[in-house]
Design a protein around this motif. Structure first.
Motif, PDB file in Angstrom:
ATOM      1  N   ASP A   1      35.401  50.624  48.947  1.00 40.59           N
ATOM      2  CA  ASP A   1      36.586  49.930  48.470  1.00 40.59           C
ATOM      3  C   ASP A   1      36.775  50.135  46.973  1.00 40.59           C
ATOM      4  OD1 ASP A   1      37.474  48.939  50.876  1.00 40.59           O
ATOM      5  OD2 ASP A   1      36.254  47.135  50.753  1.00 40.59           O
ATOM      6  N   ASP A   2      35.873  50.890  46.342  1.00 42.18           N
ATOM      7  CA  ASP A   2      35.991  51.159  44.911  1.00 42.18           C
ATOM      8  C   ASP A   2      36.960  52.307  44.673  1.00 42.18           C
ATOM      9  OD1 ASP A   2      34.071  49.230  44.255  1.00 42.18           O
ATOM     10  OD2 ASP A   2      32.432  50.658  44.505  1.00 42.18           O
ATOM     11  N   VAL A   3      37.940  52.053  43.808  1.00 46.72           N
ATOM     12  CA  VAL A   3      38.799  53.165  43.394  1.00 46.72           C
ATOM     13  C   VAL A   3      38.131  53.921  42.255  1.00 46.72           C
ATOM     14  CG1 VAL A   3      40.162  51.812  41.730  1.00 46.72           C
ATOM     15  CG2 VAL A   3      41.161  53.810  42.807  1.00 46.72           C
TER      16      VAL A   3
ATOM     17  N   PRO B   1      46.634  55.166  42.760  1.00 42.14           N
ATOM     18  CA  PRO B   1      45.773  54.040  43.107  1.00 42.14           C
ATOM     19  C   PRO B   1      45.200  53.334  41.885  1.00 42.14           C
ATOM     20  CG  PRO B   1      44.757  56.135  43.747  1.00 42.14           C
ATOM     21  CD  PRO B   1      46.120  56.455  43.259  1.00 42.14           C
ATOM     22  N   LEU B   2      45.180  54.023  40.722  1.00 44.33           N
ATOM     23  CA  LEU B   2      44.642  53.416  39.505  1.00 44.33           C
ATOM     24  C   LEU B   2      45.595  53.660  38.348  1.00 44.33           C
ATOM     25  CD1 LEU B   2      42.426  52.019  37.869  1.00 44.33           C
ATOM     26  CD2 LEU B   2      41.267  54.240  37.666  1.00 44.33           C
TER      27      LEU B   2
ATOM     28  N   ARG C   1      39.729  48.259  44.777  1.00 48.36           N
ATOM     29  CA  ARG C   1      41.144  48.514  45.047  1.00 48.36           C
ATOM     30  C   ARG C   1      41.954  47.240  44.821  1.00 48.36           C
ATOM     31  NH1 ARG C   1      41.404  53.496  47.398  1.00 48.36           N
ATOM     32  NH2 ARG C   1      39.421  54.262  48.182  1.00 48.36           N
ATOM     33  N   GLY C   2      43.005  47.371  44.041  1.00 50.18           N
ATOM     34  CA  GLY C   2      43.880  46.239  43.783  1.00 50.18           C
ATOM     35  C   GLY C   2      43.421  45.295  42.697  1.00 50.18           C
ATOM     36  N   GLU C   3      42.361  45.635  41.976  1.00 47.63           N
ATOM     37  CA  GLU C   3      41.883  44.765  40.894  1.00 47.63           C
ATOM     38  C   GLU C   3      42.738  44.921  39.640  1.00 47.63           C
ATOM     39  OE1 GLU C   3      37.712  43.392  40.017  1.00 47.63           O
ATOM     40  OE2 GLU C   3      37.310  45.386  40.830  1.00 47.63           O
TER      41      GLU C   3
ATOM     42  N   CYS D   1      48.049  48.491  43.375  1.00 45.12           N
ATOM     43  CA  CYS D   1      47.280  49.472  42.617  1.00 45.12           C
ATOM     44  C   CYS D   1      46.312  48.741  41.686  1.00 45.12           C
ATOM     45  CB  CYS D   1      48.191  50.404  41.814  1.00 45.12           C
ATOM     46  SG  CYS D   1      49.190  49.587  40.552  1.00 45.12           S
ATOM     47  N   SER D   2      45.153  49.357  41.470  1.00 41.82           N
ATOM     48  CA  SER D   2      44.213  48.813  40.496  1.00 41.82           C
ATOM     49  C   SER D   2      44.752  49.087  39.103  1.00 41.82           C
ATOM     50  CB  SER D   2      42.837  49.465  40.667  1.00 41.82           C
ATOM     51  OG  SER D   2      42.342  49.266  41.971  1.00 41.82           O
TER      52      SER D   2
ATOM     53  N   ASN E   1      50.731  44.794  40.037  1.00 43.90           N
ATOM     54  CA  ASN E   1      49.417  44.740  40.660  1.00 43.90           C
ATOM     55  C   ASN E   1      49.485  44.043  42.009  1.00 43.90           C
ATOM     56  OD1 ASN E   1      46.786  42.562  40.627  1.00 43.90           O
ATOM     57  ND2 ASN E   1      46.342  44.750  40.644  1.00 43.90           N
TER      58      ASN E   1
ATOM     59  N   GLN F   1      38.125  57.640  43.414  1.00 40.14           N
ATOM     60  CA  GLN F   1      38.438  57.688  44.845  1.00 40.14           C
ATOM     61  C   GLN F   1      37.252  58.226  45.641  1.00 40.14           C
ATOM     62  OE1 GLN F   1      41.250  55.794  45.280  1.00 40.14           O
ATOM     63  NE2 GLN F   1      42.526  57.360  46.200  1.00 40.14           N
TER      64      GLN F   1
END
Length: 236
Positions: free
Chosen positions: A3-5, A167-168, A35-37, A199-200, A194, A70
């Motif tokens: 789950d880490d971008v 994604p980032l 993801r999404g942070e 998106c992170s 966000n 990713q």
């Protein structure tokens, strides 16, 4: 799948290595962004924030450790691979927006796609207009950057960064050139983006009030992470 971008493992950066001017700027940086942070990166001038952001943005290569974007390791990637990853996975927003004055607001938003594939498609133009609507500038699409305010120009830069659906999103002092009220408005936009786009976002800021509004704050001092906290920031 992780789950880490973004994942940094023992990242170090040395400038002028092997010379009398050798300087270690980053020391054993471990960092994960899910993801999404929405995360604020803070620290005094000279703490290594810009160097770290350049590494995360694949604009420079670490001297030690590994950086995963990713899930893909990047340290030993060739230039073509790094460029592809940067274009596909990252969006950039800077303190100075770097809009092109000869082009309209809409064309500036479309620029990453124009560079990538030439003439934009109808779908791309619709996406760009939708992003301008999201940042409150739909009626400014045909104006030149010189015809709108500084805060509006920064909103155009944010829409441009989102056109590739990265994604980032990396933001380097994005409100540093704005007055307090406009800065708060732009930062509110980051929070909405966000939430809406998922998106992170990693935002470098010197403003403790803005950092305090991020769910997570990472503090860098002398090239080391000294705190990594969730919740409101109580001190800068």
């Amino acid at each position: 799948m992780s789950d880490d971008v973004l994942r940094l493992e023992r990242i170090g950066k040395i400038f002028n290595q092997g010379t009398p001017l050798e300087s270690t700027v980053l020391h054993d940086i471990d960092l994960r962004l899910g993801r999404g942070e929405l995360t604020a990166l803070i620290g005094p001038s000279g703490s290594g924030k810009s160097t770290l952001l350049n590494l995360i943005g694949l604009l420079d290569v670490p001297s030690a450790g590994e950086l995963y974007l990713q899930g893909q390791p990047t340290r030993d990637s060739d230039d073509a691979t790094r460029t592809h990853l940067r274009n596909q996975a990252l969006g950039f927003v800077f303190q100075f927006h770097h809009l092109i004055s000869a082009f309209s607001v809409l064309e500036n938003v479309l620029m990453p796609l124009i560079i990538r594939s030439g003439r934009p498609s109808t779908e791309a133009i619709d996406l760009a207009r939708g992003l301008l609507r999201e940042v409150g500038l739909e009626k400014m699409a045909d104006k030149k950057p010189t015809e709108i305010s500084g805060g509006q120009q920064q909103r155009v830069a944010i829409a441009r960064a989102l056109i590739t659906r990265p994604p980032l999103l990396l933001a380097d002092e994005p409100t540093g050139n704005l007055d307090t009220k406009t800065a708060e408005s732009v930062f509110d936009l980051f929070r909405r983006i966000n939430s809406q786009f998922g998106c992170s976002i990693l935002v470098v800021t010197h403003d403790p009030r803005l950092a305090a509004s991020c769910p997570r704050t990472v503090q860098l001092v002398d090239g080391r992470i000294v705190s990594d906290e969730t919740g409101n920031l109580t001190s800068a």
